[in-house]
Design an enzyme around this catalytic site. Structure first.
Site, mmCIF file in Angstrom:
data_model
loop_
_atom_site.group_PDB
_atom_site.id
_atom_site.type_symbol
_atom_site.label_atom_id
_atom_site.label_comp_id
_atom_site.label_asym_id
_atom_site.label_seq_id
_atom_site.Cartn_x
_atom_site.Cartn_y
_atom_site.Cartn_z
ATOM 1 N N HIS A 139 -6.917 -2.723 -5.327
ATOM 2 C CA HIS A 139 -5.884 -2.336 -4.370
ATOM 3 C C HIS A 139 -5.988 -3.236 -3.136
ATOM 4 O O HIS A 139 -7.063 -3.664 -2.738
ATOM 5 C CB HIS A 139 -6.087 -0.875 -3.960
ATOM 6 N N CYS A 157 0.855 -1.191 0.000
ATOM 7 C CA CYS A 157 0.000 0.000 0.000
ATOM 8 C C CYS A 157 0.896 1.249 0.000
ATOM 9 O O CYS A 157 1.744 1.388 -0.875
ATOM 10 C CB CYS A 157 -0.944 -0.060 1.194
ATOM 11 N N ASP A 159 -6.946 -1.073 -9.587
ATOM 12 C CA ASP A 159 -6.521 -0.225 -8.467
ATOM 13 C C ASP A 159 -6.363 1.209 -8.964
ATOM 14 O O ASP A 159 -5.453 1.504 -9.743
ATOM 15 C CB ASP A 159 -5.190 -0.755 -7.921
#
Length: 291
Positions: free
Chosen positions: A259, A170, A227
């Site tokens: 994501h 992330c 994403d």
């Protein structure tokens, strides 16, 4: 360097006490983050059997960072992987990633890089985390803290400074690009999604894509085709810039994948891409001498 064994079985060097000036978090959270939806049925738990694993304290310039470390229960030094957290802190998912890497033969260390800025164990709103913590975190401090974590790993005799890698998830995927351009001692880097573009600021002067031509080590990028945090154009541009500068970068994009597809505690988890990405990551580490 010989060290002493801490309460968790991991060796820590005999450094003098350091005051924790301005640290909001002086220990890690327990359990999973409160700031993300959970899909508990999918959550993976890796047993610590055969490992030395637990919370440690990493000396940094202005105090000590709480961190989680895991390694095989045996003689080192071990190849070392720095694990960069999501925006949610070093919670049980990141700890489990460290244990998974330890099962594969690594010393894995995840420092709580936002310990000065907020108590992530109590924050429930990801937008608040981004506004009040992430956007206030200077990149220079983040890079220095990762350097200190690498020094801690090798300085206590458990980690091999000649076999050092970084892995991030992330926001940590974004930071992986920055750290790969910062530390010339890295052998390999793996970015699990995260923004390649985005706004910059005085304390965060570069985005990840701008680092593509400055990398010090081969980088593997694992991205989801669905994403929105990194568009296909941004992914393509970063890869092309790296290749034009003679850097080794390999990007894998999983179609129709969101994501956070490796985050098994979240509804975004996708088992196929997560498992394929993990295999690719381990192969990348071995290919470039971290194993």
């Amino acid at each position: 360097m010989a060290g002493r064994f801490g309460l968790d079985g991991l060796r820590v060097p005999p450094t003098p006490p350091i005051a924790r000036r301005g640290f909001v978090m002086t220990s890690l959270m327990t359990g999973l983050t409160l700031a993300a939806r959970h899909a508990e049925a999918e959550t993976i738990h890796t047993s610590p059997a055969g490992l030395l694993a637990g919370e440690v304290q990493v000396p940094v310039a202005d105090g000590r960072l709480p961190a989680y470390a895991a390694r095989p229960d045996g003689a080192g030094p071990f190849p070392t992987v720095l694990v960069i957290e999501e925006i949610f802190g070093v919670h049980e998912y990141i700890k489990d990633v460290c244990r998974r890497l330890a099962k594969a033969g690594y010393l894995a260390v995840a420092p709580e890089l936002y310990a000065r800025l907020g108590d992530l164990s109590k924050m429930t709103d990801p937008h608040q985390i981004v506004r009040d913590v992430i956007s206030r975190a200077p990149d220079a401090t983040l890079l220095a803290d990762l350097d200190a974590t690498a020094s801690w790993a090798s300085g206590n005799g458990d980690g091999d400074a000649r076999r050092l890698a970084v892995v991030g998830f992330c926001r940590g995927g974004r930071d992986t690009w920055l750290y790969a351009a910062h530390n010339p001692r890295l052998k390999a880097a793996i970015a699990w999604y995260g923004p390649l573009g985005g706004e910059t600021s005085a304390i965060q002067p570069h985005n990840a894509g701008e680092m593509a031509g400055k990398l010090n080590c081969p980088l593997l990028g694992l991205y989801g085709g669905a994403d929105p945090s990194s568009t296909p154009a941004q992914i393509h541009d970063a890869e092309q810039q790296a290749h034009a500068a003679g850097r080794t970068v390999e990007i894998v994009v999983y179609p129709d994948t969101p994501h956070g597809f490796h985050a098994d505690y979240r509804p975004s988890y996708r088992q196929g891409p997560a498992e394929d990405g993990w295999r690719r990551m381990l192969a990348w580490l071995h290919r470039y001498g971290v194993g």
